[in-house]
Scaffold this active site. Structure first.
Site, PDB file in Angstrom:
ATOM      1  N   HIS A   9     -50.983   8.599 -40.092  1.00  0.00           N
ATOM      2  CA  HIS A   9     -52.020   9.460 -39.535  1.00  0.00           C
ATOM      3  C   HIS A   9     -52.778   8.779 -38.412  1.00  0.00           C
ATOM      4  O   HIS A   9     -52.939   9.328 -37.335  1.00  0.00           O
ATOM      5  CB  HIS A   9     -52.992   9.903 -40.632  1.00  0.00           C
ATOM      6  CG  HIS A   9     -54.034  10.845 -40.137  1.00  0.00           C
ATOM      7  ND1 HIS A   9     -55.186  10.416 -39.518  1.00  0.00           N
ATOM      8  CD2 HIS A   9     -54.088  12.193 -40.149  1.00  0.00           C
ATOM      9  CE1 HIS A   9     -55.914  11.456 -39.174  1.00  0.00           C
ATOM     10  NE2 HIS A   9     -55.261  12.563 -39.546  1.00  0.00           N
ATOM     11  N   GLY A  73     -49.151  17.746 -45.997  1.00  0.00           N
ATOM     12  CA  GLY A  73     -50.318  18.550 -45.657  1.00  0.00           C
ATOM     13  C   GLY A  73     -50.165  19.211 -44.302  1.00  0.00           C
ATOM     14  O   GLY A  73     -49.079  19.268 -43.712  1.00  0.00           O
ATOM     15  N   HIS A  75     -51.058  18.365 -41.304  1.00  0.00           N
ATOM     16  CA  HIS A  75     -50.562  17.565 -40.183  1.00  0.00           C
ATOM     17  C   HIS A  75     -49.036  17.517 -40.175  1.00  0.00           C
ATOM     18  O   HIS A  75     -48.418  17.618 -39.113  1.00  0.00           O
ATOM     19  CB  HIS A  75     -51.107  16.145 -40.243  1.00  0.00           C
ATOM     20  CG  HIS A  75     -52.513  16.019 -39.770  1.00  0.00           C
ATOM     21  ND1 HIS A  75     -52.966  16.550 -38.580  1.00  0.00           N
ATOM     22  CD2 HIS A  75     -53.584  15.410 -40.327  1.00  0.00           C
ATOM     23  CE1 HIS A  75     -54.242  16.269 -38.429  1.00  0.00           C
ATOM     24  NE2 HIS A  75     -54.650  15.582 -39.485  1.00  0.00           N
TER      25      HIS A  75
END
Length: 123
Positions: A9, A73, A75
């Site tokens: 991330h 998720g 993203h």
């Protein structure tokens, strides 16, 4: 040549990527014939495109991207496919594929269970 990208991330705190760097070093120590790069979705460098560029320059023709996320998720469902498609368009001679998030793999989940169990007596 095959290569690997460990994709995370990213975070504002530069220390956040230290486990990714250690993971890449472990990979290099155990699989030195297969190049590895780290890449981040946001807030950190290198980006996915920069990591693909670095590997393509080294001669990589097949790159597997491993999302080092706990789950699939928003993203990974929304942002990552767009980044991956963009890289596929910019690097048409490189085969780019992606795995599921590492947290969805039973062996990874079991390693976390084993880690937690091994720490029960340390608290």
């Amino acid at each position: 040549m095959k290569a690997l990208i460990l994709f995370g991330h990213g975070a504002r705190d530069s220390r956040w990527c230290e486990p990714f760097d250690r993971l890449a070093e472990l990979w290099r120590a155990q699989h030195s014939s297969t190049p590895v790069e780290v890449a981040f979705l946001e807030m950190m460098q290198p980006s996915l495109e920069e990591a693909v560029t670095a590997l393509a320059v080294k001669g990589a023709t097949q790159i597997t991207i491993v999302p080092v996320f706990f789950g699939q998720g928003g993203h990974l469902r929304n942002d990552f496919p767009l980044l991956l498609q963009d890289c596929r368009e910019k690097f048409p001679t490189v085969s780019l594929s992606a795995t599921l998030a590492v947290g969805e793999d039973l062996a990874v989940l079991q390693a976390i269970v084993d880690f937690g169990f091994s720490k029960l007596g340390e608290v």
